[in-house]
Design a protein around this motif. Structure first.
Motif, short mmCIF file in Angstrom:
data_model
loop_
_atom_site.label_atom_id
_atom_site.label_comp_id
_atom_site.label_asym_id
_atom_site.label_seq_id
_atom_site.Cartn_x
_atom_site.Cartn_y
_atom_site.Cartn_z
N ILE A 1 38.95 53.32 57.46
CA ILE A 1 38.70 52.08 58.19
C ILE A 1 37.22 51.75 58.04
CG2 ILE A 1 38.73 50.97 60.45
CD1 ILE A 1 40.94 53.21 61.09
N LYS A 2 36.94 50.55 57.59
CA LYS A 2 35.57 50.21 57.22
C LYS A 2 34.95 49.21 58.20
CE LYS A 2 32.75 48.55 53.36
NZ LYS A 2 32.76 47.98 51.98
N PHE A 3 33.84 49.62 58.82
CA PHE A 3 33.02 48.70 59.60
C PHE A 3 32.04 48.01 58.65
CE2 PHE A 3 34.80 50.70 63.20
CZ PHE A 3 34.54 49.91 64.30
N ASN B 1 43.63 47.30 57.17
CA ASN B 1 43.42 45.98 56.55
C ASN B 1 42.65 45.02 57.46
OD1 ASN B 1 44.90 46.57 54.14
ND2 ASN B 1 46.79 46.42 55.35
N SER B 2 42.37 45.43 58.69
CA SER B 2 41.59 44.58 59.58
C SER B 2 40.11 44.69 59.25
CB SER B 2 41.82 44.99 61.05
OG SER B 2 43.16 44.78 61.42
N GLN B 3 39.33 43.75 59.77
CA GLN B 3 37.88 43.74 59.61
C GLN B 3 37.25 44.22 60.92
OE1 GLN B 3 36.38 39.84 58.74
NE2 GLN B 3 34.23 40.46 58.80
N TYR B 4 36.20 45.05 60.82
CA TYR B 4 35.63 45.67 62.01
C TYR B 4 34.11 45.49 62.05
CZ TYR B 4 40.13 48.09 62.28
OH TYR B 4 41.47 48.38 62.36
N PHE B 5 33.58 45.36 63.28
CA PHE B 5 32.13 45.32 63.44
C PHE B 5 31.73 45.91 64.78
CE2 PHE B 5 33.49 41.41 65.49
CZ PHE B 5 32.58 41.19 66.53
N PHE B 6 30.49 46.41 64.85
CA PHE B 6 29.91 46.93 66.08
C PHE B 6 28.95 45.89 66.67
CE2 PHE B 6 30.38 51.12 63.83
CZ PHE B 6 31.24 51.73 64.74
N TYR C 1 26.81 56.35 64.66
CA TYR C 1 27.04 57.24 63.52
C TYR C 1 28.29 58.10 63.65
CZ TYR C 1 26.21 61.04 60.18
OH TYR C 1 26.35 61.97 59.19
N SER C 2 28.50 58.75 64.80
CA SER C 2 29.62 59.67 64.94
C SER C 2 30.96 58.95 64.82
CB SER C 2 29.55 60.44 66.26
OG SER C 2 29.63 59.55 67.36
N ILE C 3 31.10 57.81 65.49
CA ILE C 3 32.37 57.10 65.43
C ILE C 3 32.53 56.37 64.10
CG2 ILE C 3 31.55 54.96 66.52
CD1 ILE C 3 34.96 56.76 67.05
N PHE C 4 31.42 55.93 63.52
CA PHE C 4 31.45 55.30 62.20
C PHE C 4 32.04 56.27 61.18
CE2 PHE C 4 29.52 54.47 58.06
CZ PHE C 4 29.74 53.11 57.88
N ASN C 5 31.59 57.52 61.22
CA ASN C 5 32.10 58.52 60.28
C ASN C 5 33.57 58.82 60.53
OD1 ASN C 5 29.91 58.85 58.70
ND2 ASN C 5 29.29 60.82 59.51
N TRP C 6 33.97 58.84 61.81
CA TRP C 6 35.38 59.08 62.11
C TRP C 6 36.25 57.98 61.52
CZ3 TRP C 6 39.35 56.55 64.52
CH2 TRP C 6 40.48 57.32 64.83
N PHE C 7 35.83 56.74 61.70
CA PHE C 7 36.58 55.63 61.13
C PHE C 7 36.60 55.71 59.60
CE2 PHE C 7 36.17 53.39 65.25
CZ PHE C 7 37.44 52.87 65.34
N LYS C 8 35.49 56.06 59.03
CA LYS C 8 35.40 56.15 57.56
C LYS C 8 36.38 57.19 57.03
CE LYS C 8 31.99 56.71 53.87
NZ LYS C 8 30.55 56.98 53.57
N ARG C 9 36.49 58.33 57.72
CA ARG C 9 37.43 59.37 57.28
C ARG C 9 38.87 58.90 57.37
NH1 ARG C 9 33.96 62.67 60.33
NH2 ARG C 9 35.48 62.80 62.05
N LYS D 1 35.69 58.64 72.64
CA LYS D 1 36.96 59.35 72.70
C LYS D 1 38.14 58.39 72.61
CE LYS D 1 36.81 61.72 76.45
NZ LYS D 1 37.28 62.71 77.47
N TRP D 2 38.06 57.27 73.33
CA TRP D 2 39.17 56.32 73.37
C TRP D 2 39.46 55.77 71.98
CZ3 TRP D 2 40.30 51.28 72.24
CH2 TRP D 2 41.46 50.75 72.81
N LEU D 3 38.43 55.43 71.24
CA LEU D 3 38.62 54.87 69.90
C LEU D 3 39.36 55.82 68.98
CD1 LEU D 3 35.07 53.30 69.41
CD2 LEU D 3 37.20 52.02 69.70
N ARG D 4 39.15 57.11 69.17
CA ARG D 4 39.78 58.12 68.32
C ARG D 4 41.27 58.31 68.61
NH1 ARG D 4 35.42 61.90 66.32
NH2 ARG D 4 33.46 60.90 66.93
#
Length: 297
Positions: free
Chosen positions: A113-115, A81-86, A102-110, A71-74
């Motif tokens: 923002i690319k991990f 333009n930043s680089q992201y990793f889990f 998966y759920s937060i990865f898809n939110w970022f993708k929408r 929830k916080w990430l959303r």
């Protein structure tokens, strides 16, 4: 100088441990590193826009990212333009955990923002059963190697994100019911008044502010528990009854720093390992292989 943010949720401090591994290594390369440990006091919105590299860390709860950090990430505004990793951790590396992001990865993708990278540390359980020290020592040794791999790959922009398999996405989605288990189970929590010494450790350290003393100085519970197990794990008197999780309760923190200094008594995980720990064979083999490829050691 590049700026790095490591933002993470932790229950019994395993993810704090892995975050510090990464922080030390990034700083040794000259990066400016900020760590942000999330809890109920963290503002819903934080200025995270000016970092070049951002790592998101969490312990896997029921094949998922914990509800609080999800929830916080959303709520944040992120720099595309930043680089992201889990980086995540759990007591097992079975492939059912592969799609935990998966759920937060898809939110970022929408949100464009690319991990680019994702990694899985193995850390000792705070639930189900207690790990033996000699196994933990071996796990920590491999975590040191994995931390080196992570820092090398993300700083050299070597991507490793793989497409999540349907079966793992299905498991993650189905077991997401774990998000309501903590609030429901908290109605059953009890503290043995004959054992409790009123030290206040659980009240003061709960990351969700779920525990309090009532007017009679008895430990009581709200109902926004994250099931992180910090309260019963850290209780010095083992006074907790954890409802449906009572049979899985583990009490007493692991002394990771001293365990790490223990001399090796030989390999614990071998090609002959079977049962629950068999999944570690593939994990440790991958770390050994990748470490040798990158560092020729």
């Amino acid at each position: 100088m590049k700026k790095i943010l490591l933002v993470y949720w932790t229950g019994t401090f395993n993810t704090r441990y892995t975050t510090n591994l990464l922080k030390t290594r990034f700083e040794s390369l000259g990066y400016e590193v900020t760590t942000l440990e999330l809890d109920y006091k963290t503002p819903k919105k934080v200025d995270v826009f000016h970092y070049d590299l951002i790592g998101v860390g969490y312990p896997i709860y029921g094949f998922n990212i914990p509800h609080f950090i999800n929830k916080w990430l959303r709520h944040q505004q992120w720099n595309i333009n930043s680089q992201y990793f889990f980086y995540k951790d759990s007591g097992e590396t079975m492939h059912a955990n592969d799609a935990s992001s998966y759920s937060i990865f898809n939110w970022f993708k929408r949100h464009h923002i690319k991990f680019t990278n994702e990694y899985h540390f193995v850390m000792p359980y705070n639930i189900h059963f207690r790990f033996e020290d000699n196994l933990i020592r071996e796990m920590l040794e491999y975590n040191d190697k994995l931390a080196d791999i992570i820092v090398y790959e993300v700083t050299n922009k070597i991507n490793n994100i793989k497409k999540y398999k349907f079966i793992h996405k299905f498991i993650t989605f189905f077991v997401r019911l774990v998000y309501i288990c903590g609030p429901i189970n908290s109605f059953l929590y009890r503290v043995d008044k004959n054992k409790c010494n009123k030290c206040g450790l659980c009240v003061n350290s709960c990351p969700r502010n779920n525990i309090y003393f009532d007017k009679n100085n008895r430990v009581r519970f709200h109902h926004h528990c994250e099931s992180c197990m910090r309260c019963c794990f850290m209780c010095p008197k083992d006074a907790y009854f954890m409802g449906f999780l009572q049979g899985w309760k583990v009490n007493g923190k692991y002394d990771l720093e001293n365990i790490k200094k223990m001399p090796s008594e030989g390999k614990v995980i071998t090609k002959e390992t079977r049962g629950f720990f068999e999944c570690y064979i593939e994990t440790f083999d991958y770390i050994d292989k990748r470490y040798k490829e990158l560092f020729k050691k």
